[in-house]
Design an enzyme around this catalytic site. Structure first.
Site, mmCIF file in Angstrom:
data_model
loop_
_atom_site.group_PDB
_atom_site.id
_atom_site.type_symbol
_atom_site.label_atom_id
_atom_site.label_comp_id
_atom_site.label_asym_id
_atom_site.label_seq_id
_atom_site.Cartn_x
_atom_site.Cartn_y
_atom_site.Cartn_z
ATOM 1 C CG ASN A 1 -6.865 0.519 0.460
ATOM 2 O OD1 ASN A 1 -7.250 -0.418 -0.256
ATOM 3 N ND2 ASN A 1 -5.730 1.190 0.094
ATOM 4 C CB ILE A 2 -10.539 -1.775 5.732
ATOM 5 C CG1 ILE A 2 -11.536 -1.544 4.660
ATOM 6 C CG2 ILE A 2 -10.973 -1.812 6.926
ATOM 7 C CD1 ILE A 2 -12.630 -2.762 4.828
ATOM 8 C CG ASP B 1 -2.137 0.997 1.348
ATOM 9 O OD1 ASP B 1 -2.489 1.430 0.260
ATOM 10 O OD2 ASP B 1 -2.326 1.352 2.338
ATOM 11 C CG HIS C 1 -6.082 7.900 4.270
ATOM 12 N ND1 HIS C 1 -5.448 8.790 3.336
ATOM 13 C CD2 HIS C 1 -6.241 6.628 3.658
ATOM 14 C CE1 HIS C 1 -4.987 8.003 2.218
ATOM 15 N NE2 HIS C 1 -5.575 6.735 2.348
ATOM 16 C CB THR D 1 -9.212 3.508 11.023
ATOM 17 O OG1 THR D 1 -8.164 4.399 10.363
ATOM 18 C CG2 THR D 1 -9.415 4.280 12.420
ATOM 19 C CG HIS E 1 -6.746 4.429 -0.733
ATOM 20 N ND1 HIS E 1 -5.484 4.326 -0.003
ATOM 21 C CD2 HIS E 1 -6.815 4.129 -1.631
ATOM 22 C CE1 HIS E 1 -4.890 3.795 -0.892
ATOM 23 N NE2 HIS E 1 -5.384 3.534 -2.086
ATOM 24 N N GLY E 2 -9.484 5.005 2.646
ATOM 25 C CA GLY E 2 -10.145 5.492 3.926
ATOM 26 C C GLY E 2 -11.401 4.773 3.844
#
Ligand code: 13P
Length: 300
Positions: free
Chosen positions: A253-254, A82, A195, A256, A231-232
């Site tokens: 995309n994961i 990433d 993000h 947090t 993303h985020g």
């Protein structure tokens, strides 16, 4: 022979199936995420970003690759690099080509080059260099155009301001030009996501609930015919996610959503923290992404 990640993302577009990319900021998170994918027969990517070995405890891209080789399940997983920024979140230049060579040597099956802090021409030039290197090694490249904010310290405008103004959103005509000139395989776009923060002050706080501008995403997907990337992905309402997936924005995309539970519990015990990562990943795969059994659909 295992199917290449690029082919799997194309199948995901055709079948409107989300493919999560899970970040690994701490090495012990990797095994429970792979297990959650295997136990739900879902397909996903295991990924590490440069800032996760620089600022968290992923150690190095090689350490993540080694742990991945130990626990991988090729029916359900592939390894992806990433965010390797050209200019990092602190404004410093990065020797991105060396990192790409390291990743290819370590067995990464796809890579991301993030030139989004550069003007268009610079982003195209840097991305093109990485495409040449990675394609020669037979692996796919993700580029980014537009600004998915959140990793920077300090003064980022409020989320509502970003969303309302569309500031930093990917321009469809530029996206078309970017893809044609770089020949990237997947494109990360900015359409409202943000993000999760990694700054000391904010990294433990609940992430803002982001929305997606679906009409804007549609305008991009009408002119860009490769898999798109969101993303985020933490904390976006599932209705937005399913609309995005229908428009070809299949890689989600994961970070947090799994990092925070791990950090909260690891003081008690790493084993308990791993269990919490597993449980959280299962509920993401089942309830948020709705991809139980997707490995069977994609024939990874
Ligand atoms: P979140 O931490 O907001 O889920 O974002 C992860 C990400 O986009 C990594 O590239």
């Amino acid at each position: 022979m295992v199917a290449e990640t690029n082919e799997l993302l194309r199948r995901a577009c055709k079948n409107t199936v989300a493919v999560p990319g899970f970040n690994i900021p701490y090495l012990p998170m990797l095994e429970p995420i792979v297990r959650a994918l295997r136990d739900t027969d879902a397909f996903g990517l295991i990924m590490v970003a440069r800032l996760e070995w620089m600022k968290f405890e992923a150690q190095s891209l090689e350490a993540v690759a080694e742990e991945y080789q130990r626990v991988k399940d090729e029916r359900c997983t592939r390894l992806h690099l990433d965010h390797v920024p050209v200019i990092d979140e602190d404004g410093l230049p990065v020797d991105y080509l060396s990192i790409m060579r390291q990743a290819i040597d370590a067995g990464y099956q796809s890579v991301m080059i993030d030139g989004s802090r550069l003007p268009l021409a610079g982003n195209i030039a840097a991305t093109r260099q990485v495409v040449e290197l990675a394609h020669a090694a037979g692996i796919a490249v993700e580029g980014e155009l537009g600004a998915v904010l959140g990793h920077e310290d300090g003064s980022v405008p409020s989320y509502e301001e970003i969303f309302a103004s569309g500031k930093g959103f990917t321009d469809p005509a530029e996206a078309q030009q970017f893809v044609r000139q770089t020949e990237v395989d997947w494109l990360s776009v900015a359409v409202g996501s943000i993000h999760g923060s990694i700054s000391k002050a904010l990294k433990d706080k609940k992430k803002v609930e982001a929305r997606l501008n679906i009409p804007h995403l549609r305008r991009i997907s009408e002119v860009v015919k490769i898999p798109l990337v969101l993303h985020g992905g933490t904390g976006i309402d599932r209705r937005y996610i399913s609309d995005a997936v229908r428009l070809g924005c299949v890689k989600i995309n994961i970070g947090t959503a799994l990092r925070q539970p791990f950090e909260q519990m690891r003081g008690d015990s790493v084993v308990k923290a791993q269990q919490l990562v597993y449980d959280t990943a299962i509920s993401l795969l089942r309830d948020e992404l709705n991809i139980i059994g997707s490995a069977r659909v994609l024939k990874a």
